[in-house]
Each structure stands twice: as structure tokens, then as C-alpha cells.
Design an enzyme around this catalytic site. Structure first.
Site, PDB file in Angstrom:
ATOM      1  N   CYS A  91      -6.565  86.093 -35.647  1.00  0.00           N
ATOM      2  CA  CYS A  91      -6.327  86.464 -37.050  1.00  0.00           C
ATOM      3  C   CYS A  91      -5.732  85.316 -37.870  1.00  0.00           C
ATOM      4  CB  CYS A  91      -5.450  87.708 -37.127  1.00  0.00           C
ATOM      5  SG  CYS A  91      -3.754  87.497 -36.522  1.00  0.00           S
TER       6      CYS A  91
ATOM      7  N   HIS B 172      -0.082  90.501 -37.483  1.00  0.00           N
ATOM      8  CA  HIS B 172      -1.481  90.421 -37.909  1.00  0.00           C
ATOM      9  C   HIS B 172      -1.536  89.980 -39.365  1.00  0.00           C
ATOM     10  CE1 HIS B 172      -5.748  91.158 -37.396  1.00  0.00           C
ATOM     11  NE2 HIS B 172      -5.767  91.776 -38.564  1.00  0.00           N
TER      12      HIS B 172
ATOM     13  N   HIS C 195     -10.835  89.622 -42.092  1.00  0.00           N
ATOM     14  CA  HIS C 195      -9.897  89.324 -41.005  1.00  0.00           C
ATOM     15  C   HIS C 195     -10.620  89.296 -39.673  1.00  0.00           C
ATOM     16  CE1 HIS C 195      -8.904  93.624 -39.402  1.00  0.00           C
ATOM     17  NE2 HIS C 195     -10.097  93.625 -39.972  1.00  0.00           N
TER      18      HIS C 195
END
Length: 366
Positions: free
Chosen positions: A280, A328, A340
Site C-alpha cells: 500500500c 494502510h 490503493h
């Protein structure tokens, strides 16, 4: 620290530089899991019988989601340790060069001091003042005074510089030793995080592998349904934007979004920063680097170091940080969506910006 020890330590450090590229071995035992749902990191093995109800599948979905979130947090720890290891390696290389240069300078200064001592010996070993007193030529006496002054100043300069260089050399050696200790500490952290990541991903994959094909498809649908519910709830409570975000986006923000969306379809791989795969924060850091604005490597460092903004001021290119541990990150692309890299087994994709628990928003080009 005496000079002999200083030189020996320097030689040891220079020889050790060849070890800096040795890959990290995951031999250290992982640290205990301190996340809120530690029981999920070691789930009980499911029975061989396939789940027979929606409730069973939902429970498995939650277990898998927890495992992947914990793996994401461990990935952030791995990435941070890797960045710190690179930094310490670079510092050790610089210090080792400074040590070598210092040793060469000390040798040169000692040669100069020795030459001055030999010159005095050739003059009969008499101090310069005594040699002048024995001179009966006034002009030679005056010339000698100037030479003595020059010689004395040169000797003082050589000795002062020799002392400074030796002190610097000792400091470099101490700093290099400290950096080497930090380097080894970061290697251990990497190994621990790597072991934890692999264990949690393996546990999640094992849970999913026990399902039949139809159940895996249904599990995927349950994941999407949960994301849709979260997105709908977020949109219902989302504050009205303060600005026309499409008009406020900077050239750098547009370039970052263009790079990130061009990676759609590439697989998630933990620790990866492209070009074939990303985790990520690997995706967001590379996207902003491509836009000419380097940012921290990990989502936690992005949250800690980048300027924070109100969510109502969000515009394309901004980074949304998710979960309480900032484990994240996704890039806002407008219209309530992010791009993402979700987790292992998934690919870079578009998703609802509110499909996960939002911690906050940061702006790299503020």
C-alpha cells in the site's frame, strides 16, 4: 581509547562493509502480537467440513480480514526497519571513509613532524635559541629569528592538527560502532516482522483454502458487501467539501494520481515498491516520487510526518490513512474513491474512500 585500538577498529569497520549487502535472514523469533485481536493471529484450524451457513462464512471473513490487517502492520514495521537499515549502512560507509582519510592524514602529519625533528638533529640537536646565540653575524641572526618563528609556528600547527585529527578519528570510530549496533538492531526487527508477516498471511490463506470454490466466491462477495456498507455509511455522514476539489488539485497531485491509477491491476506484494508489484505505501510513495515530491516510505511515517488536513478539504492526490495504527494508506482520486493496493492475493484497484476505517488525511504537496 588509545591510537592502536582506534586504528584496529577502523580496519575492522572497513573490512565489515562487505557484509552490508547480506540479505536479512528471518531467524529471530517474532515478538508477541500486541494487536487488539491477538487470538486471530493464531486461529483455530477450521474443520474439514465446509461452512454450511452465511454466519460461518462471515466469521471466516472477519478472521481473514484481521489476519491481513495484522500482516499489514507488520509490513509497515518491516519497511521502516528496511529504510533505517539502508540509512545506517550509508552512514557506516561515510564514517569508514572518514576513518581511512583520517588515518592517512595522521600518517602525513607524523611524517612532517618527523622531518622537523630530523632537521633539528642535523643542526646538532641544539635548540633554535641556542643556535642563534652562537651566531656572530647580525644579518644571519635576524634571518634566523624569522626562521625560528616560522619553524615554531609550523611545529605548533602540525601538532595541533595532529591532535585534532586523532580526536576526530576516535569520534568517527565511536560513531561507526554506534551505527553498526543500530544496523544490527534493525536487521533483527526486519527478521521479526518478516516472520510475523509470513505466518499471518499463511494462516489467512489456509483459512480460505479450506473453502469450496462457490464458498470462496461468496466470501469475496461478503468482502465487497462489507466495503459497500462502510462506504455508504461514510458518504451519508461525509461533510460537504469546502472547495471544488477538481479545480484545487495541483500539477504534482495530478501527476501522482496519474502514476497510481496507471498501476491498477498489478499485484500486491508486501515490501514491494514497483514496478511490477506494490504494497500500500509502496504505491503511494512511488506515485509521489514520480510527481517530484518524495515522501516517507511507510503509511505510519506518512501519517506522522506529512501535513494533515481536514477531510472536508480533501482533493485528488491526498493520502487517506486507515485504521488506528495507520497500517494502510490509499490515494484519493476524487468522487469519493481511492486507488490503493489492498492486501496479499489482491491487485491495485479503485475502492470507496470510506470502505475502511479512516484515521485521517495528509497532503504531500501542502
Amino acid at each position: 581509547m588509545n591510537r592502536r585500538h582506534c586504528a584496529a577498529a577502523a580496519i575492522t569497520l572497513v573490512c565489515a562493509l562487505g557484509l552490508l549487502t547480506v540479505p536479512v535472514q528471518a531467524t529471530a523469533a517474532p515478538t508477541p502480537d500486541s494487536s487488539p485481536s491477538s487470538s486471530a493471529s493464531s486461529p483455530a484450524a477450521p474443520s474439514s467440513a465446509a461452512p454450511s451457513s452465511e454466519k460461518d462464512l462471515e466469521k471466516i471473513r472477519e478472521q481473514i480480514e484481521t489476519l491481513y490487517r495484522q500482516a499489514g502492520a507488520a509490513t509497515d514495521a518491516y519497511n521502516l526497519a528496511e529504510e533505517q537499515t539502508k540509512k545506517q549502512s550509508g552512514e557506516i560507509v561515510k564514517l569508514a571513509k572518514a576513518i581511512v582519510d583520517g588515518q592517512a592524514r595522521i600518517a602525513e602529519l607524523k611524517d612532517r613532524a618527523g622531518a622537523q625533528a630530523r632537521e633539528q638533529y642535523r643542526n646538532g640537536g641544539l635548540p633554535p635559541g641556542a643556535q642563534l646565540a652562537l651566531s656572530d653575524d647580525p644579518q644571519l641572526f635576524l634571518d634566523g629569528v624569522n626562521k625560528v618563528r616560522t619553524s615554531q609556528q609550523a611545529s605548533k600547527t602540525v601538532l595541533a592538527e595532529l591532535n585534532r585529527t586523532q580526536e576526530d578519528l576516535e569520534t568517527y570510530t565511536q560513531d561507526a560502532s554506534s551505527n553498526w549496533h543500530k544496523l544490527e538492531t534493525n536487521r533483527v526487527k526486519q527478521a521479526e516482522a518478516k516472520k510475523k508477516i509470513n505466518a499471518q498471511i499463511a494462516a489467512a490463506e489456509k483459512l480460505e483454502s479450506r473453502l469450496e470454490k462457490k464458498e470462496r466466491a461468496r466470501l469475496r462477495q461478503l468482502e465487497q458487501d462489507a466495503a459497500n456498507r462502510a462506504q455508504s455509511a461514510w458518504l451519508a455522514t461525509r461533510p460537504t467539501p469546502n472547495v471544488d476539489v477538481s479545480g484545487a488539485t495541483t500539477a504534482a497531485g495530478k501527476a501522482a494520481v496519474a502514476f497510481a491509477t496507471a498501476q491498477i491491476g498489478k499485484p500486491y506484494v508486501w515490501g514491494a515498491t514497483g514496478p511490477g508489484s506494490y504494497d500500500c505505501s509502496g504505491l503511494t510513495s512511488k506515485a509521489w516520487a514520480a510527481a517530484g515530491r518524495p515522501i516517507p516510505r511507510t503509511s505510519q511515517e506518512q501519517w506522522r510526518l506529512l501535513p494533515r488536513i481536514d477531510i472536508q478539504d480533501m482533493r485528488p492526490g491526498d493520502l487517506i490513512i486507515y485504521h488506528a495504527d495507520a497500517s494502510h494508506v490509499g490515494m484519493y482520486v476524487g468522487d469519493g474513491a481511492i486507488v490503493h493496493s489492498p492486501r496479499p492475493g489482491r491487485h491495485v484497484t479503485l475502492a470507496g474512500a470510506g470502505s475502511m476505517k479512516i484515521l485521517g488525511v495528509v497532503r504531500p504537496d501542502r
